[in-house]
Design a protein around this motif. Structure first.
Motif, PDB file in Angstrom:
ATOM      1  N   TYR A  89     -36.275 -63.907 -20.649  1.00 36.47           N
ATOM      2  CA  TYR A  89     -37.621 -64.136 -20.144  1.00 36.47           C
ATOM      3  C   TYR A  89     -37.704 -63.610 -18.721  1.00 36.47           C
ATOM      4  CZ  TYR A  89     -38.381 -66.958 -24.250  1.00 36.47           C
ATOM      5  OH  TYR A  89     -38.519 -67.370 -25.539  1.00 36.47           O
ATOM      6  N   THR A 148     -39.515 -67.044 -32.531  1.00 40.70           N
ATOM      7  CA  THR A 148     -38.181 -66.516 -32.817  1.00 40.70           C
ATOM      8  C   THR A 148     -37.379 -66.384 -31.517  1.00 40.70           C
ATOM      9  OG1 THR A 148     -39.112 -65.303 -34.673  1.00 40.70           O
ATOM     10  CG2 THR A 148     -36.933 -64.624 -33.932  1.00 40.70           C
ATOM     11  N   TYR A 149     -38.039 -65.931 -30.462  1.00 41.87           N
ATOM     12  CA  TYR A 149     -37.379 -65.873 -29.152  1.00 41.87           C
ATOM     13  C   TYR A 149     -37.014 -67.275 -28.667  1.00 41.87           C
ATOM     14  CZ  TYR A 149     -38.386 -60.956 -27.980  1.00 41.87           C
ATOM     15  OH  TYR A 149     -38.418 -59.594 -27.926  1.00 41.87           O
ATOM     16  N   HIS A 150     -37.939 -68.215 -28.867  1.00 44.88           N
ATOM     17  CA  HIS A 150     -37.667 -69.588 -28.420  1.00 44.88           C
ATOM     18  C   HIS A 150     -36.410 -70.122 -29.107  1.00 44.88           C
ATOM     19  CE1 HIS A 150     -42.328 -70.229 -27.807  1.00 44.88           C
ATOM     20  NE2 HIS A 150     -41.850 -69.203 -27.129  1.00 44.88           N
ATOM     21  N   LEU A 151     -36.354 -69.877 -30.403  1.00 41.63           N
ATOM     22  CA  LEU A 151     -35.239 -70.410 -31.186  1.00 41.63           C
ATOM     23  C   LEU A 151     -33.912 -69.765 -30.781  1.00 41.63           C
ATOM     24  CD1 LEU A 151     -34.077 -72.143 -33.405  1.00 41.63           C
ATOM     25  CD2 LEU A 151     -34.763 -70.432 -35.075  1.00 41.63           C
ATOM     26  N   GLU A 152     -33.943 -68.459 -30.562  1.00 45.74           N
ATOM     27  CA  GLU A 152     -32.703 -67.797 -30.161  1.00 45.74           C
ATOM     28  C   GLU A 152     -32.229 -68.323 -28.805  1.00 45.74           C
ATOM     29  OE1 GLU A 152     -33.487 -63.599 -30.557  1.00 45.74           O
ATOM     30  OE2 GLU A 152     -32.852 -63.635 -32.648  1.00 45.74           O
ATOM     31  N   ARG A 153     -33.182 -68.581 -27.925  1.00 40.20           N
ATOM     32  CA  ARG A 153     -32.827 -69.078 -26.605  1.00 40.20           C
ATOM     33  C   ARG A 153     -32.261 -70.502 -26.676  1.00 40.20           C
ATOM     34  NH1 ARG A 153     -35.251 -72.459 -23.614  1.00 40.20           N
ATOM     35  NH2 ARG A 153     -34.471 -72.724 -21.518  1.00 40.20           N
ATOM     36  N   ALA A 173     -29.973 -64.838 -35.907  1.00 46.54           N
ATOM     37  CA  ALA A 173     -28.746 -64.725 -35.127  1.00 46.54           C
ATOM     38  C   ALA A 173     -28.953 -65.361 -33.764  1.00 46.54           C
ATOM     39  CB  ALA A 173     -28.394 -63.257 -34.965  1.00 46.54           C
ATOM     40  N   PRO A 174     -28.165 -66.367 -33.406  1.00 45.06           N
ATOM     41  CA  PRO A 174     -28.308 -66.936 -32.065  1.00 45.06           C
ATOM     42  C   PRO A 174     -27.974 -65.876 -31.008  1.00 45.06           C
ATOM     43  CG  PRO A 174     -26.941 -68.333 -33.450  1.00 45.06           C
ATOM     44  CD  PRO A 174     -27.134 -67.043 -34.171  1.00 45.06           C
ATOM     45  N   LEU A 175     -28.486 -66.103 -29.841  1.00 47.15           N
ATOM     46  CA  LEU A 175     -28.375 -65.147 -28.733  1.00 47.15           C
ATOM     47  C   LEU A 175     -26.978 -64.540 -28.599  1.00 47.15           C
ATOM     48  CD1 LEU A 175     -29.765 -63.932 -26.256  1.00 47.15           C
ATOM     49  CD2 LEU A 175     -29.158 -65.975 -24.998  1.00 47.15           C
ATOM     50  N   LYS A 176     -25.962 -65.371 -28.724  1.00 45.63           N
ATOM     51  CA  LYS A 176     -24.585 -64.961 -28.532  1.00 45.63           C
ATOM     52  C   LYS A 176     -24.253 -63.686 -29.325  1.00 45.63           C
ATOM     53  CE  LYS A 176     -20.453 -67.753 -27.823  1.00 45.63           C
ATOM     54  NZ  LYS A 176     -19.643 -68.815 -28.419  1.00 45.63           N
ATOM     55  N   SER A 231     -31.643 -62.694 -18.511  1.00 46.86           N
ATOM     56  CA  SER A 231     -32.489 -63.691 -19.156  1.00 46.86           C
ATOM     57  C   SER A 231     -33.457 -62.974 -20.069  1.00 46.86           C
ATOM     58  CB  SER A 231     -33.258 -64.493 -18.102  1.00 46.86           C
ATOM     59  OG  SER A 231     -34.204 -65.339 -18.732  1.00 46.86           O
ATOM     60  N   ILE A 239     -25.188 -73.850 -27.718  1.00 41.12           N
ATOM     61  CA  ILE A 239     -23.815 -73.345 -27.827  1.00 41.12           C
ATOM     62  C   ILE A 239     -23.154 -73.278 -26.449  1.00 41.12           C
ATOM     63  CG2 ILE A 239     -22.435 -71.309 -28.435  1.00 41.12           C
ATOM     64  CD1 ILE A 239     -24.635 -70.803 -30.642  1.00 41.12           C
ATOM     65  N   SER A 271     -31.030 -72.114 -29.211  1.00 39.67           N
ATOM     66  CA  SER A 271     -29.761 -72.154 -29.960  1.00 39.67           C
ATOM     67  C   SER A 271     -28.617 -71.713 -29.045  1.00 39.67           C
ATOM     68  CB  SER A 271     -29.816 -71.215 -31.172  1.00 39.67           C
ATOM     69  OG  SER A 271     -30.887 -71.543 -32.015  1.00 39.67           O
ATOM     70  N   ALA A 272     -28.865 -70.642 -28.286  1.00 35.67           N
ATOM     71  CA  ALA A 272     -27.825 -70.120 -27.401  1.00 35.67           C
ATOM     72  C   ALA A 272     -27.439 -71.143 -26.342  1.00 35.67           C
ATOM     73  CB  ALA A 272     -28.308 -68.837 -26.732  1.00 35.67           C
ATOM     74  N   ALA A 332     -37.811 -68.916 -17.744  1.00 37.59           N
ATOM     75  CA  ALA A 332     -37.768 -68.969 -19.210  1.00 37.59           C
ATOM     76  C   ALA A 332     -38.551 -70.173 -19.736  1.00 37.59           C
ATOM     77  CB  ALA A 332     -36.319 -69.025 -19.693  1.00 37.59           C
ATOM     78  N   VAL A 373     -41.857 -70.101 -22.145  1.00 34.56           N
ATOM     79  CA  VAL A 373     -41.960 -70.784 -23.440  1.00 34.56           C
ATOM     80  C   VAL A 373     -43.182 -71.710 -23.417  1.00 34.56           C
ATOM     81  CG1 VAL A 373     -40.828 -72.386 -25.037  1.00 34.56           C
ATOM     82  CG2 VAL A 373     -39.478 -70.629 -23.883  1.00 34.56           C
TER      83      VAL A 373
END
Lengths: 251, 170
Positions: B146, A134-139, B119-122, B144, A145, A141-142, A39, A43
């Motif tokens: 990726y 957008t994918y980077h940010l979702e990753r 929306a975050p991944l979760k 994943s 958390i 952020s997750a 990943a 990125v």
């Protein structure tokens, strides 16, 4: 005489992507798990692609016979225009994650604005890049958390990194003369207007991660005008070694 | 130089014979990488291509494959252009291409991940239903986002327990 402000602005966009890409590449083969190794390098690859678009564009605007490679490999630290945040060391995984999270959130909102740039090249690069970011940010952020709302150990490390890197986030929203000129010419984004959506996403994510949001305070600055932390010199020493030692080498 | 200028349709058919270097079951036309083919008034052929992902390292190979194909068909005056806008999307892939992808063992993603509100991944993870390309079960989970190439994500099927690649909706 070339358009110096536009050239500088494009360098900033390109250097942010290039330096963060180089930093993430340092994880290649060292990721905590295979999926994350993949990943991070994915990125890094996206960001390298963006850096190439921006620097190619910058070289064309400069019109001085330099190309993307010369801009990447033959400038010294004082000529780099990236924000201080992206040159900060990888540290542990929490530190890499916090850096990425702060940057991705800003990058996402910035690119959304740049999609409407009056410069069609800027607009089309932004349109392309924002889909990947957008994918980077979702990753990222997750991961904030997952680590924040994880074990006592991961929570502590994530909180420390979020706190430590906070001081480098102020620069992202402080326009200088170049930013103002680019904004007035409808080429660039209004940096101050990015602060509210950035803060909202950061606070929402940190809250879900059971982490405390840092409070406002004194901020570091300087990257955009070439005043960097000592970290950048080490990055360039590695990134530029081959072209410095063997000028013009190709493979 | 060739005596008679080949038609645009003919050139498209040559392009559709060039496999993608990473997913050879699809051609560069199936993937929507070739965006435009045209002759200029000076009898120069322009082939416009777009990268799937910005950093896709296959682009150099694809460009070189296009050059070889054109040369092999006797075209010497041509130019390759990179076209970024409109940005590449998986919507350009035909149903037929998606079916071949599935047979090859790569699931074509079912639906776009909601982007609004970031929306975050979760939360977005639950909303995306991906069918296992082997057994057809929808009981699949993301390992994943990726995968081995920028355009793919890694999933696992809870029914047949096999891991598999998913072509990301983009």
């Amino acid at each position: 005489m070339h358009d110096q402000a536009r050239f500088e602005y494009l360098l900033r966009l390109g250097d942010n992507c290039l330096i963060l890409s180089q930093r993430l590449s340092e994880w290649c083969g060292h990721g905590p798990v295979l999926e994350e190794d993949i990943a991070l390098t994915n990125v890094a690859l996206d960001l390298l692609g963006h850096a190439r678009f921006w620097l190619t564009c910058a070289a064309e605007v400069e019109n001085a016979g330099r190309d993307e490679d010369q801009l990447a490999y033959l400038r010294d630290a004082g000529e780099f225009r990236n924000v201080l945040l992206v040159e900060q060391p990888n540290g542990d995984y929490a530190q890499t994650t916090a850096r990425q999270f702060y940057f991705d959130t800003w990058h996402y909102f910035l690119l959304r604005e740049l999609k409407n740039s009056s410069d069609s090249r800027v607009a089309e690069i932004a349109e392309k890049a924002v889909k990947e970011v957008t994918y980077h940010l979702e990753r990222s952020s997750a991961w904030v958390i997952r680590l924040g709302d994880g074990t006592e150990e991961s929570h502590g490390r994530m909180q420390r990194s979020i706190d430590d890197l906070w001081v480098y986030t102020g620069e992202l929203f402080e326009p200088d003369a170049i930013d103002v000129e680019m904004r007035e010419r409808d080429i660039g984004a209004d940096l101050e207007s990015l602060r509210a959506p950035w803060l909202e996403h950061v606070q929402k994510t940190l809250s879900e991660a059971t982490l405390d949001a840092p409070s406002a305070g004194w901020m570091q600055r300087g990257g955009k005008r070439g005043v960097h932390t000592e970290n950048l010199g080490y990055i360039l020493a590695e990134m530029q070694f081959l072209q410095r030692a063997y000028p013009g080498a190709q493979w | 130089m060739v005596a008679v200028q080949p038609s645009i349709a003919e050139i498209w058919s040559w392009m559709s014979e060039i496999p993608d270097p990473e997913i050879p079951v699809l051609s560069i036309v199936d993937l929507g990488i070739v965006r435009d083919v045209r002759w200029t008034e000076e009898n120069e052929l322009i082939v416009a291509i777009t990268p799937t992902y910005s950093g896709c390292p296959a682009m150099d190979v694809i460009a070189s494959d296009i050059r070889s194909s054109l040369k092999n068909h006797g075209i010497s005056a041509f130019r390759l252009e990179t076209k970024l806008s409109p940005a590449w999307t998986t919507d350009w892939m035909s149903d037929n291409a998606k079916e071949r992808l599935r047979e090859y063992g790569i699931a074509p993603a079912a639906r776009l991940i909601p982007i609004t509100g970031i929306a975050p991944l979760k939360s977005s993870e639950k909303e995306q239903r991906v069918q296992c390309p082997r057994c057809g079960s929808e009981a699949t989970t993301v390992i994943s986002r990726y995968g081995s190439t920028p355009c793919k994500a890694l999933y696992r099927c809870s029914a047949c327990l096999e891991p598999f690649d998913v072509f990301k909706q983009h």
